[in-house]
Enzyme design. Structure first.
Site, PDB file in Angstrom:
ATOM      1  N   LYS A 278      -0.919   3.697  -4.848  1.00 40.47           N
ATOM      2  CA  LYS A 278       0.185   3.451  -5.793  1.00 40.47           C
ATOM      3  C   LYS A 278       0.592   4.750  -6.489  1.00 40.47           C
ATOM      4  O   LYS A 278       1.786   5.073  -6.585  1.00 40.47           O
ATOM      5  CB  LYS A 278      -0.226   2.420  -6.845  1.00 40.47           C
ATOM      6  CG  LYS A 278      -0.358   1.000  -6.338  1.00 40.47           C
ATOM      7  CD  LYS A 278      -0.870   0.094  -7.462  1.00 40.47           C
ATOM      8  CE  LYS A 278      -1.062  -1.328  -7.018  1.00 40.47           C
ATOM      9  NZ  LYS A 278      -1.576  -2.186  -8.133  1.00 40.47           N
TER      10      LYS A 278
ATOM     11  N   ALA B 234      -3.212   1.710 -11.424  1.00 40.40           N
ATOM     12  CA  ALA B 234      -4.446   0.931 -11.535  1.00 40.40           C
ATOM     13  C   ALA B 234      -4.342  -0.314 -10.665  1.00 40.40           C
ATOM     14  O   ALA B 234      -3.244  -0.798 -10.380  1.00 40.40           O
ATOM     15  CB  ALA B 234      -4.699   0.533 -12.988  1.00 40.40           C
ATOM     16  N   ASP B 235      -5.488  -0.806 -10.249  1.00 37.00           N
ATOM     17  CA  ASP B 235      -5.540  -2.072  -9.529  1.00 37.00           C
ATOM     18  C   ASP B 235      -6.817  -2.791  -9.932  1.00 37.00           C
ATOM     19  O   ASP B 235      -7.884  -2.167 -10.014  1.00 37.00           O
ATOM     20  CB  ASP B 235      -5.513  -1.861  -8.014  1.00 37.00           C
ATOM     21  CG  ASP B 235      -5.209  -3.155  -7.295  1.00 37.00           C
ATOM     22  OD1 ASP B 235      -4.017  -3.512  -7.199  1.00 37.00           O
ATOM     23  OD2 ASP B 235      -6.161  -3.843  -6.859  1.00 37.00           O
ATOM     24  N   THR B 236      -6.705  -4.087 -10.192  1.00 40.48           N
ATOM     25  CA  THR B 236      -7.832  -4.861 -10.706  1.00 40.48           C
ATOM     26  C   THR B 236      -8.151  -6.016  -9.763  1.00 40.48           C
ATOM     27  O   THR B 236      -7.247  -6.662  -9.230  1.00 40.48           O
ATOM     28  CB  THR B 236      -7.502  -5.425 -12.113  1.00 40.48           C
ATOM     29  OG1 THR B 236      -7.226  -4.332 -12.987  1.00 40.48           O
ATOM     30  CG2 THR B 236      -8.663  -6.232 -12.676  1.00 40.48           C
TER      31      THR B 236
ATOM     32  N   GLY C 254      -9.714   0.004 -10.343  1.00 39.82           N
ATOM     33  CA  GLY C 254      -9.581   1.386  -9.907  1.00 39.82           C
ATOM     34  C   GLY C 254      -8.442   2.017 -10.671  1.00 39.82           C
ATOM     35  O   GLY C 254      -7.395   1.389 -10.858  1.00 39.82           O
TER      36      GLY C 254
END
Length: 197
Positions: free
Chosen positions: A51, A69-71, A106
């Site tokens: 991203k 960010a990625d959750t 992340g």
């Protein structure tokens, strides 16, 4: 240096504002398919980096930094995404009921003059025992439908949580301590930076 948040998430933007960091949002629009046998930690880190790189590539030569960010909510090595139906939502809540699960985020920061900086943060969350009526009542609200794992800890589902081991803001979608450290190291000021520095 301007900060771009590679996300459409209002929650992540609100979390950044909470620590005095201003940004503009620009979603990355990448393929978020998990790779075969890809661990949750690797998955969220890869997506955050993809991203950030995608959005940074749109701004060559500009004085911008890109944060992404990625959750993921993980139980029994399964990533629990956003529920697509009432039945799926009930199934997620039933699995989470009375148990502990992990939330991985992340984060990745790309700056014009350096290597991307990235890390993964894990928080353990424990739910109380939920009955069917409670799950039905929760799914009757607007809250769970665009949330990983089918719940929002910052909303009504906060009542379900008996213990948190790690960062609360990580569960909301952006671990603030780690994000602040990355931004500060890159010279991106927030509300905690001394004036004139």
């Amino acid at each position: 240096m301007e900060l771009i948040l590679a996300s459409a998430s209002p929650r992540r933007r609100e979390l950044l504002a909470q620590i005095g960091v201003q940004c503009r949002c620009e979603p990355a629009d990448i393929d978020e398919t998990q790779l075969p046998d890809e661990a949750a930690e690797d998955y969220v880190l890869r997506l955050a980096c993809e991203k950030a790189a995608r959005v940074a590539a749109r701004h060559p030569g500009e004085a911008v930094a890109v944060l992404a960010a990625d959750t993921a909510v993980v139980l029994d090595d399964d990533i629990l995404g956003k529920p697509a139906s009432r039945g799926e939502g009930l199934g997620m809540l039933a699995r989470l009921s009375g148990r502990s699960h992990s939330v991985f985020t992340g984060i990745c920061l790309c700056t014009p003059d350096g290597e991307p900086q990235a890390e993964v943060v894990e928080t353990r969350v424990t739910f109380t025992q939920l009955n069917h009526r409670q799950c039905e009542a929760y799914l009757a609200t607007d809250e769970p439908w665009d949330k990983a794992g089918g719940y929002a800890i910052q909303g009504l589902a906060g009542a379900f949580v008996t213990a948190i081991d790690g960062s609360y803001s990580n569960v909301v979608g952006l671990p603030l301590a780690e994000t602040w450290r990355l931004l500060s190291a890159a010279g991106i000021a927030g509300g905690l930076e001394p004036a004139g520095e």
